[in-house]
Design an enzyme around this catalytic site. Structure first.
Site, PDB file in Angstrom:
ATOM      1  N   ASN A   7       0.881  -1.168   0.000  1.00 34.77           N
ATOM      2  CA  ASN A   7       0.000   0.000   0.000  1.00 34.77           C
ATOM      3  C   ASN A   7       0.919   1.219   0.000  1.00 34.77           C
ATOM      4  O   ASN A   7       1.430   1.617   1.042  1.00 34.77           O
ATOM      5  CB  ASN A   7      -0.876  -0.052   1.258  1.00 34.77           C
ATOM      6  CG  ASN A   7      -1.841   1.116   1.334  1.00 34.77           C
ATOM      7  OD1 ASN A   7      -1.828   2.009   0.479  1.00 34.77           O
ATOM      8  ND2 ASN A   7      -2.662   1.124   2.362  1.00 34.77           N
ATOM      9  N   LYS A  14       3.157   0.731   3.225  1.00 35.35           N
ATOM     10  CA  LYS A  14       2.843  -0.305   4.202  1.00 35.35           C
ATOM     11  C   LYS A  14       2.927  -1.642   3.488  1.00 35.35           C
ATOM     12  O   LYS A  14       2.589  -1.719   2.300  1.00 35.35           O
ATOM     13  CB  LYS A  14       1.412  -0.133   4.725  1.00 35.35           C
ATOM     14  CG  LYS A  14       1.239   1.053   5.631  1.00 35.35           C
ATOM     15  CD  LYS A  14      -0.161   1.011   6.250  1.00 35.35           C
ATOM     16  CE  LYS A  14      -0.612   2.398   6.607  1.00 35.35           C
ATOM     17  NZ  LYS A  14      -2.006   2.671   6.425  1.00 35.35           N
ATOM     18  N   ARG A  94      -2.649  -2.046  -3.305  1.00 34.43           N
ATOM     19  CA  ARG A  94      -3.822  -1.193  -3.122  1.00 34.43           C
ATOM     20  C   ARG A  94      -3.642  -0.011  -4.078  1.00 34.43           C
ATOM     21  O   ARG A  94      -2.626   0.673  -4.042  1.00 34.43           O
ATOM     22  CB  ARG A  94      -3.855  -0.691  -1.689  1.00 34.43           C
ATOM     23  CG  ARG A  94      -5.007   0.230  -1.466  1.00 34.43           C
ATOM     24  CD  ARG A  94      -5.029   0.730  -0.061  1.00 34.43           C
ATOM     25  NE  ARG A  94      -6.309   1.355   0.187  1.00 34.43           N
ATOM     26  CZ  ARG A  94      -6.727   1.699   1.376  1.00 34.43           C
ATOM     27  NH1 ARG A  94      -5.997   1.462   2.424  1.00 34.43           N
ATOM     28  NH2 ARG A  94      -7.885   2.274   1.537  1.00 34.43           N
ATOM     29  N   HIS A 183     -12.927   3.569  -0.114  1.00 34.17           N
ATOM     30  CA  HIS A 183     -13.065   2.511   0.913  1.00 34.17           C
ATOM     31  C   HIS A 183     -13.818   1.298   0.371  1.00 34.17           C
ATOM     32  O   HIS A 183     -14.386   0.523   1.149  1.00 34.17           O
ATOM     33  CB  HIS A 183     -13.873   2.994   2.143  1.00 34.17           C
ATOM     34  CG  HIS A 183     -13.202   4.021   2.996  1.00 34.17           C
ATOM     35  ND1 HIS A 183     -13.904   5.039   3.584  1.00 34.17           N
ATOM     36  CD2 HIS A 183     -11.928   4.173   3.382  1.00 34.17           C
ATOM     37  CE1 HIS A 183     -13.083   5.791   4.302  1.00 34.17           C
ATOM     38  NE2 HIS A 183     -11.867   5.293   4.187  1.00 34.17           N
ATOM     39  N   HIS A 211     -18.185   2.745   7.424  1.00 32.32           N
ATOM     40  CA  HIS A 211     -16.743   2.656   7.691  1.00 32.32           C
ATOM     41  C   HIS A 211     -16.341   3.978   8.340  1.00 32.32           C
ATOM     42  O   HIS A 211     -16.285   5.010   7.671  1.00 32.32           O
ATOM     43  CB  HIS A 211     -15.969   2.424   6.382  1.00 32.32           C
ATOM     44  CG  HIS A 211     -14.482   2.366   6.595  1.00 32.32           C
ATOM     45  ND1 HIS A 211     -13.737   1.227   6.424  1.00 32.32           N
ATOM     46  CD2 HIS A 211     -13.609   3.309   7.000  1.00 32.32           C
ATOM     47  CE1 HIS A 211     -12.479   1.470   6.718  1.00 32.32           C
ATOM     48  NE2 HIS A 211     -12.367   2.744   7.059  1.00 32.32           N
ATOM     49  N   LEU A 212     -16.106   3.942   9.648  1.00 33.84           N
ATOM     50  CA  LEU A 212     -15.857   5.177  10.397  1.00 33.84           C
ATOM     51  C   LEU A 212     -14.465   5.130  11.012  1.00 33.84           C
ATOM     52  O   LEU A 212     -14.190   4.313  11.898  1.00 33.84           O
ATOM     53  CB  LEU A 212     -16.898   5.336  11.517  1.00 33.84           C
ATOM     54  CG  LEU A 212     -18.371   5.161  11.109  1.00 33.84           C
ATOM     55  CD1 LEU A 212     -19.274   5.189  12.338  1.00 33.84           C
ATOM     56  CD2 LEU A 212     -18.786   6.252  10.123  1.00 33.84           C
ATOM     57  N   GLY A 213     -13.580   5.972  10.509  1.00 36.68           N
ATOM     58  CA  GLY A 213     -12.219   6.026  11.051  1.00 36.68           C
ATOM     59  C   GLY A 213     -11.719   7.446  10.901  1.00 36.68           C
ATOM     60  O   GLY A 213     -12.497   8.390  10.994  1.00 36.68           O
ATOM     61  N   GLY A 215     -10.721   8.603   8.101  1.00 35.35           N
ATOM     62  CA  GLY A 215     -11.560   8.878   6.937  1.00 35.35           C
ATOM     63  C   GLY A 215     -12.805   8.031   7.109  1.00 35.35           C
ATOM     64  O   GLY A 215     -12.718   6.910   7.603  1.00 35.35           O
ATOM     65  N   ARG A 244     -11.158  16.206   7.555  1.00 32.66           N
ATOM     66  CA  ARG A 244     -11.876  16.609   6.326  1.00 32.66           C
ATOM     67  C   ARG A 244     -13.275  17.092   6.668  1.00 32.66           C
ATOM     68  O   ARG A 244     -13.928  16.531   7.554  1.00 32.66           O
ATOM     69  CB  ARG A 244     -11.981  15.433   5.358  1.00 32.66           C
ATOM     70  CG  ARG A 244     -10.668  15.077   4.711  1.00 32.66           C
ATOM     71  CD  ARG A 244     -10.818  13.861   3.815  1.00 32.66           C
ATOM     72  NE  ARG A 244      -9.742  12.942   4.077  1.00 32.66           N
ATOM     73  CZ  ARG A 244      -9.787  11.634   3.870  1.00 32.66           C
ATOM     74  NH1 ARG A 244     -10.879  11.074   3.388  1.00 32.66           N
ATOM     75  NH2 ARG A 244      -8.749  10.881   4.139  1.00 32.66           N
ATOM     76  N   ASP A 286      -8.705  13.096  16.670  1.00 33.34           N
ATOM     77  CA  ASP A 286      -8.834  11.720  17.158  1.00 33.34           C
ATOM     78  C   ASP A 286     -10.074  11.587  18.042  1.00 33.34           C
ATOM     79  O   ASP A 286     -10.214  12.306  19.038  1.00 33.34           O
ATOM     80  CB  ASP A 286      -7.560  11.355  17.937  1.00 33.34           C
ATOM     81  CG  ASP A 286      -7.483   9.876  18.215  1.00 33.34           C
ATOM     82  OD1 ASP A 286      -8.360   9.356  18.940  1.00 33.34           O
ATOM     83  OD2 ASP A 286      -6.566   9.229  17.701  1.00 33.34           O
ATOM     84  N   GLY A 336     -15.973   2.859  14.163  1.00 36.35           N
ATOM     85  CA  GLY A 336     -17.105   1.939  14.039  1.00 36.35           C
ATOM     86  C   GLY A 336     -16.912   0.653  14.825  1.00 36.35           C
ATOM     87  O   GLY A 336     -17.856   0.111  15.408  1.00 36.35           O
ATOM     88  N   GLU A 388      -8.470  -4.782   5.027  1.00 38.73           N
ATOM     89  CA  GLU A 388      -8.294  -4.503   3.598  1.00 38.73           C
ATOM     90  C   GLU A 388      -7.131  -5.301   3.000  1.00 38.73           C
ATOM     91  O   GLU A 388      -7.191  -5.738   1.851  1.00 38.73           O
ATOM     92  CB  GLU A 388      -8.112  -2.998   3.397  1.00 38.73           C
ATOM     93  CG  GLU A 388      -9.431  -2.272   3.647  1.00 38.73           C
ATOM     94  CD  GLU A 388      -9.289  -0.797   3.936  1.00 38.73           C
ATOM     95  OE1 GLU A 388      -9.676  -0.001   3.079  1.00 38.73           O
ATOM     96  OE2 GLU A 388      -8.808  -0.438   5.023  1.00 38.73           O
TER      97      GLU A 388
HETATM   98  P1  AMP Z   1      -8.862   4.288  11.639  1.00 36.62           P
HETATM   99  O1  AMP Z   1      -8.598   5.432  10.701  1.00 36.62           O
HETATM  100  O2  AMP Z   1      -9.821   3.286  11.072  1.00 36.62           O
HETATM  101  O3  AMP Z   1      -7.620   3.682  12.192  1.00 36.62           O
HETATM  102  O4  AMP Z   1      -9.646   4.912  12.903  1.00 36.62           O
HETATM  103  C1  AMP Z   1      -9.049   5.879  13.729  1.00 36.62           C
HETATM  104  C2  AMP Z   1     -10.126   6.502  14.633  1.00 36.62           C
HETATM  105  O5  AMP Z   1     -10.694   5.480  15.466  1.00 36.62           O
HETATM  106  C3  AMP Z   1      -9.597   7.582  15.568  1.00 36.62           C
HETATM  107  O6  AMP Z   1     -10.465   8.706  15.556  1.00 36.62           O
HETATM  108  C4  AMP Z   1      -9.644   6.910  16.914  1.00 36.62           C
HETATM  109  O7  AMP Z   1      -9.831   7.814  17.967  1.00 36.62           O
HETATM  110  C5  AMP Z   1     -10.848   5.996  16.766  1.00 36.62           C
HETATM  111  N1  AMP Z   1     -10.832   4.958  17.811  1.00 36.62           N
HETATM  112  C6  AMP Z   1      -9.972   3.916  17.901  1.00 36.62           C
HETATM  113  N2  AMP Z   1     -10.198   3.207  19.045  1.00 36.62           N
HETATM  114  C7  AMP Z   1     -11.230   3.834  19.677  1.00 36.62           C
HETATM  115  C8  AMP Z   1     -11.932   3.601  20.903  1.00 36.62           C
HETATM  116  N3  AMP Z   1     -11.622   2.570  21.699  1.00 36.62           N
HETATM  117  N4  AMP Z   1     -12.944   4.432  21.231  1.00 36.62           N
HETATM  118  C9  AMP Z   1     -13.277   5.471  20.447  1.00 36.62           C
HETATM  119  N5  AMP Z   1     -12.645   5.759  19.280  1.00 36.62           N
HETATM  120  C10 AMP Z   1     -11.636   4.952  18.892  1.00 36.62           C
END
Ligand code: AMP
Length: 403
Positions: A7, A14, A94, A183, A211-213, A215, A244, A286, A336, A388
């Site tokens: 990736n 990665k 990827r 995604h 899909h909540l992260g 992004g 974003r 975060d 998520g 992924e």
């Molecule tokens: P990702 O981009 O999929 O790695 O997701 C990162 C996001 O997940 C960040 O905003 C983190 O704060 C959130 N996250 C990860 N672990 C937790 C948790 N235990 N509780 C709340 N948010 C989390």
């Protein structure tokens, strides 16, 4: 068979090495990250399950040198996991953007490379880096089959009325401006896995995947096909994300540019790097920091999270209407999978739509696959961990071993 998954980002890459015995039977041999490619000193972190992490700092001039460093460490006597490079049977990449060319993953040949090159304009930060990775593998491991797995391809099944923007049609014809969505690998993987785990027929179902992260995107899936998704021409559309903005009135952009005398680069940076959770909270991008902030009374942190929850809720409602119902809602990604607070706030007061969350199960669901709805809930709600790299390894295996 041994598959190397790459990736490649603009200044980082990665990797994972997987021993794939079948789609479901596999072992992760090693994974790692090369960072600061092109800078004075780069670094490589190499992780092998059951061993201490190994870290090297050295100049890594470009992606070819980065991939060569990965191949060296993979075959190193002390830190490696392979006896020779020839142990690697295929490489899966990827690739960010496949434009309108690719509906699925493909074995890479000259024609595929030309098409990925044509999509560079659509993903100027990512596709060129992906191509550097493909070309580096060609140079360092000539003859090894390579496969491209696109972030966009799963969404190529969207109907035209869902992917067009209501701007003059000629801009679609001239520049291919339309919704592509991203995604895709994750949405496809978790929707299929949720169906397998919780007894729903993937090819005859209505699913909404969240899909909540850092992004985030939400997808409506009918009978196994993406029919709408929240990210658009670029990954800035849709939900508020870590940095974003998600959806904003396009008029704001012109107004702000004029008021603040902003250049194109500056407004781009504001919408992509300074907005979303960090923009509103003025605290952090975060979600965990925002949890802590909200709990200690920080109103802007609470507002940022409420805006996110509310927008997710609106997308879910909209997609239930678009699908004429939903069988299952799936949560994945860092937020998520882990944030029970997010899931609870999104799904509360949705009984009218047939969604009844089991709060106890929701509180137990952290990074594991499980249902979190009550038995009487018409709509199943599931938490499913995404992977992924595994999808890339599977597609690579399946496409390169096909008769
Ligand atoms: P990702 O981009 O999929 O790695 O997701 C990162 C996001 O997940 C960040 O905003 C983190 O704060 C959130 N996250 C990860 N672990 C937790 C948790 N235990 N509780 C709340 N948010 C989390």
């Amino acid at each position: 068979m041994i598959v190397l998954v790459l990736n490649c980002g603009s200044s980082s890459l990665k990797y994972q090495v997987l021993d794939m015995r079948s789609n479901t039977d596999y072992t992760l041999l090693a994974k790692g990250l090369v960072e600061r490619i092109g800078e004075k000193v780069g670094d490589l972190t190499h992780k092998v399950p059951g061993r201490d992490n190994y870290h090297i700092e050295k100049p890594i001039a470009d992606h070819t040198v980065g991939i060569k460093s990965v191949l060296d460490i993979l075959t190193d006597k002390e830190h490696g996991v392979l006896s020779a490079l020839s142990d690697i049977n295929a490489v899966g990449h990827r690739v960010a953007h496949g434009g309108e060319f690719f509906f699925d993953s493909v074995v890479i040949d000259k024609g595929v490379i030309e098409k990925i090159e044509k999509c560079c304009e659509l993903a100027p930060l990512h596709n060129p880096a992906n191509l550097l990775g493909i070309k580096a593998v060609e140079t360092l491991m000539p003859g090894t089959p390579q496969v491209a797995v696109f972030d966009t391809s799963f969404h190529q099944t969207m109907p035209k009325y869902a992917y067009m923007y209501a701007i003059p049609y000629q801009y679609y014809e001239k520049y291919k401006i339309r919704r592509y969505g991203f995604h895709g690998t994750s949405h496809k993987y978790v929707s299929r896995k949720a169906c397998e785990l919780f007894g729903t027929d993937f090819n005859n179902s209505k699913i909404i995947t969240c899909h909540l992260g850092n992004g985030s995107s939400i997808t409506a899936i009918k009978d196994g096909k993406s029919v709408d998704t929240s990210m658009g021409f670029t990954p800035v559309e849709g939900l508020p994300m870590g940095t974003r903005s998600g959806n904003v009135d396009a008029g704001i952009i012109m107004y702000l540019m004029e008021k603040e005398g902003l250049s194109m680069n500056e407004i781009n940076k504001i919408l992509n790097k300074k907005s979303g959770l960090i923009g509103i909270s003025e605290l952090s991008s975060d979600n965990r920091d925002l949890d802590a902030g909200r709990e200690s009374g920080n109103e802007k942190a609470a507002l940022a999270q409420k805006m996110l929850w509310y927008t997710i809720k609106k997308y879910i409602g909209g997609y239930i209407a678009a699908l004429n119902g939903v069988d299952m809602i799936v949560f994945t990604g860092g937020i998520g999978e882990n944030s029970n607070t997010t899931r609870e706030n999104v799904l509360s007061d949705m009984e009218a739509l047939g969604i009844v969350l089991d709060k106890d199960l929701n509180n137990q669901a952290r990074g594991k696959d499980m249902l979190i709805s009550k038995p009487e809930s018409k709509v199943k709600v599931a938490v499913v961990t995404t992977d992924e790299e595994l999808v890339i390894a599977r597609d690579t295996m399946n496409l390169t071993t096909k008769k």
